[in-house]
Design a protein around this motif. Structure first.
Motif, short mmCIF file in Angstrom:
data_model
loop_
_atom_site.label_atom_id
_atom_site.label_comp_id
_atom_site.label_asym_id
_atom_site.label_seq_id
_atom_site.Cartn_x
_atom_site.Cartn_y
_atom_site.Cartn_z
N LEU A 80 0.82 -1.21 0.00
CA LEU A 80 0.00 0.00 0.00
C LEU A 80 0.85 1.26 0.00
O LEU A 80 0.51 2.26 -0.65
CB LEU A 80 -0.93 0.00 1.22
N ALA A 81 1.98 1.20 0.74
CA ALA A 81 2.88 2.36 0.76
C ALA A 81 3.58 2.55 -0.58
O ALA A 81 3.76 3.68 -1.04
CB ALA A 81 3.90 2.20 1.88
N GLN A 82 3.96 1.47 -1.23
CA GLN A 82 4.66 1.58 -2.51
C GLN A 82 3.76 2.14 -3.61
O GLN A 82 4.20 2.91 -4.46
CB GLN A 82 5.21 0.21 -2.93
N SER A 83 2.49 1.75 -3.59
CA SER A 83 1.54 2.25 -4.60
C SER A 83 0.92 3.59 -4.20
O SER A 83 0.01 4.06 -4.88
CB SER A 83 0.43 1.22 -4.81
N SER A 84 1.40 4.17 -3.11
CA SER A 84 0.92 5.48 -2.60
C SER A 84 -0.52 5.44 -2.12
O SER A 84 -1.11 6.50 -1.84
CB SER A 84 1.07 6.57 -3.68
N GLU A 85 -1.11 4.27 -2.00
CA GLU A 85 -2.48 4.19 -1.50
C GLU A 85 -2.54 4.61 -0.03
O GLU A 85 -3.50 5.28 0.38
CB GLU A 85 -3.02 2.77 -1.66
N PHE A 86 -1.55 4.21 0.73
CA PHE A 86 -1.56 4.59 2.15
C PHE A 86 -1.33 6.10 2.30
O PHE A 86 -1.89 6.72 3.21
CB PHE A 86 -0.48 3.82 2.91
N THR A 87 -0.53 6.67 1.41
CA THR A 87 -0.34 8.13 1.43
C THR A 87 -1.65 8.85 1.16
O THR A 87 -1.97 9.87 1.79
CB THR A 87 0.72 8.53 0.40
N ILE A 88 -2.42 8.32 0.22
CA ILE A 88 -3.74 8.91 -0.08
C ILE A 88 -4.66 8.78 1.13
O ILE A 88 -5.42 9.72 1.44
CB ILE A 88 -4.34 8.23 -1.32
N LEU A 89 -4.61 7.65 1.80
CA LEU A 89 -5.43 7.47 3.00
C LEU A 89 -5.03 8.46 4.08
O LEU A 89 -5.90 9.02 4.78
CB LEU A 89 -5.30 6.04 3.52
N ARG A 90 -3.73 8.69 4.24
CA ARG A 90 -3.27 9.68 5.23
C ARG A 90 -3.75 11.08 4.85
O ARG A 90 -4.16 11.87 5.72
CB ARG A 90 -1.75 9.65 5.33
N THR A 91 -3.69 11.39 3.57
CA THR A 91 -4.18 12.71 3.12
C THR A 91 -5.68 12.85 3.36
O THR A 91 -6.18 13.95 3.65
CB THR A 91 -3.87 12.90 1.63
N GLY A 92 -6.40 11.73 3.25
CA GLY A 92 -7.85 11.76 3.47
C GLY A 92 -8.26 11.77 4.92
O GLY A 92 -9.47 11.73 5.20
N GLY A 93 -7.31 11.79 5.86
CA GLY A 93 -7.67 11.91 7.27
C GLY A 93 -7.30 10.73 8.14
O GLY A 93 -7.65 10.69 9.32
N LEU A 94 -6.57 9.75 7.58
CA LEU A 94 -6.16 8.60 8.38
C LEU A 94 -4.88 8.97 9.13
O LEU A 94 -3.76 8.76 8.65
CB LEU A 94 -5.92 7.37 7.48
N GLY A 95 -5.05 9.52 10.32
CA GLY A 95 -3.91 9.92 11.12
C GLY A 95 -3.23 8.74 11.79
O GLY A 95 -3.75 7.61 11.77
N PRO A 96 -2.08 8.96 12.39
CA PRO A 96 -1.34 7.86 13.04
C PRO A 96 -2.14 7.18 14.15
O PRO A 96 -2.14 5.95 14.24
CB PRO A 96 -0.10 8.56 13.60
N GLN A 97 -2.82 7.96 14.98
CA GLN A 97 -3.57 7.36 16.07
C GLN A 97 -4.74 6.53 15.55
O GLN A 97 -5.03 5.45 16.06
CB GLN A 97 -4.08 8.44 17.01
N ARG A 98 -5.39 7.03 14.52
CA ARG A 98 -6.52 6.29 13.95
C ARG A 98 -6.03 5.01 13.27
O ARG A 98 -6.67 3.96 13.36
CB ARG A 98 -7.28 7.17 12.96
N ALA A 99 -4.89 5.09 12.57
CA ALA A 99 -4.33 3.89 11.94
C ALA A 99 -3.93 2.87 12.99
O ALA A 99 -4.15 1.65 12.82
CB ALA A 99 -3.13 4.28 11.08
N LEU A 100 -3.34 3.35 14.07
CA LEU A 100 -2.96 2.45 15.16
C LEU A 100 -4.19 1.79 15.78
O LEU A 100 -4.18 0.60 16.10
CB LEU A 100 -2.18 3.23 16.23
#
Length: 386
Positions: A80-100
């Motif tokens: 997900l990180a290599q395809s930038s999907e996780f970056t898009i999720l972070r931009t959309g509001g998936l913060g570190p605490q929420r991901a954790l």
């Protein structure tokens, strides 16, 4: 957030399933080759070898659970990180605490699955495998064991030569000692069964008494109807007139050793559930016997589901690494080696704790807490500075 949760969970679970299926297929093939050769030497068929390997799969699943969780989660998050999907999720509001928080929920599911498989499925499958082997070869897998018991001023040393998977114990030997530590009774039985209340029903019994004073065993023997039969009892003629020998077809003895404790004593500790290990360690402690090894095994079994949560925590920092510049294989391989080092350290800690007489719960929990601290520190550093 529901869409994000579905995306992460589906991707991680599919990767975990793929990794676990590959591991199980590999170990099934190795076990089948080994069992096929062994079963053919015993004159048994291929079907029994296949069924024996199938019964080993729950145990393999339980053993491979943490490393499969780690590899599957790392592979999913790194992709997900290599395809930038996780970056898009972070931009959309998936913060570190929420991901954790999202991954903690999934890690809890893995922990519950590991507990269910380890405490219910694996012991049942192992018992069925032992029953299959004993019924096919006539050989019991459970070895003998010594146990201690106490009833008031009298103490007992109990030895079971062999234990079969149907609950029957063979070559039973019981020594009874009085309050002064002198031997009062020696009992041998060809086989015996024990119920949940600790009542032992023995067959083909040979009872020797060293005193005329009634003892719990001798008092029961005197009250048994079988003792009135002159064909099954006789006084032993010797220089010591206080020695008496009784031959009994059946005999009942009430002890403080229930079936669960006896089963735990004669079977390997890795084959026991967490509750059985707890009861066994409590019994050893109450009888002033060494309980270090089973107690360490109990705490390792209790903390084992927590290892799955640690594996997910170790994989989380990989979602925040930058893989677009390459090097994903090296980083994923490094994460897998880190997980393998956790498994090795967890095994070594148990042996060191037994040799050094360390606190059992601390020995079992230290590797998990150490690696959890490493993963959380790496996660904080990546989020804060990268």
């Amino acid at each position: 957030m529901r869409t994000v949760r579905r995306l992460l969970y589906r991707d991680i679970l599919s990767s975990f399933t793929l990794v676990m299926a590959g591991f199980l297929a590999l170990f099934f093939f190795v076990d089948f080759i080994d069992d096929l050769d062994r079963f053919q030497r015993l004159g048994l068929g291929v079907g029994l070898a296949l069924w024996s390997c199938v019964l080993k799969l729950p145990g393999r699943f339980y053993e491979l659970m943490p490393i499969a969780v780690l590899i599957g989660t790392i592979f999913s998050l790194a992709r997900l990180a290599q395809s930038s999907e996780f970056t898009i999720l972070r931009t959309g509001g998936l913060g570190p605490q929420r991901a954790l928080g999202l991954l903690s929920t999934l890690a809890l599911v893995f922990a519950v699955l590991a507990f269910v498989v380890g405490d219910f499925v694996t012991p049942w499958a192992d018992k069925q495998a032992q029953l299959l082997k004993s019924s096919s070869t006539g050989v019991s897998n459970a070895a003998g064991a010594w146990m201690k018991d106490r009833d008031g001023d009298f103490s007992y040393a109990v030895h079971v030569g062999r234990a079969r998977t149907n609950g029957t114990m063979e070559d039973v030997l019981i020594f009874e000692f009085d309050a002064k530590g002198a031997m009062a009774t020696r009992l041998t039985a060809k086989n015996a069964t024990v119920d949940a209340s600790g009542r032992w029903q023995m067959n083909d019994v040979r009872l020797m008494q060293w005193t005329r004073t009634p003892t719990p065993l001798s008092a029961q023997a005197a009250a048994a109807p079988d003792h009135k039969d002159p064909a099954v009892s006789q006084d032993k003629l010797s220089d010591n007139p206080t020695v008496r020998e009784l031959l009994l077809p059946t005999y009942t003895w009430q002890s403080q050793l229930p079936a669960g404790v006896v089963t735990a004593a004669v079977q390997p500790t890795w084959n026991m559930s967490t509750l059985e290990l707890y009861r066994y360690t409590r019994h050893l402690s109450s009888q002033e016997q060494s309980s270090a090894q089973p107690e360490i095994q109990f705490w390792r079994k209790a903390f084992y589901p927590f290892a799955c949560m640690v594996m997910v925590a170790l994989a989380l920092p990989f979602a925040y690494l930058h893989f677009r510049s390459g090097g994903i294989s090296v980083k994923v391989f490094g994460g897998i080696m880190l997980g393998i080092s956790f498994v090795v350290l967890n095994a070594i800690a148990g042996h060191l704790g037994l040799l050094r007489d360390w606190t059992p719960w601390l020995v079992a929990s230290a590797p998990s807490l150490f690696y959890l601290g490493i993963s959380m520190a790496a996660f904080y550093w990546l989020v804060r500075y990268r």
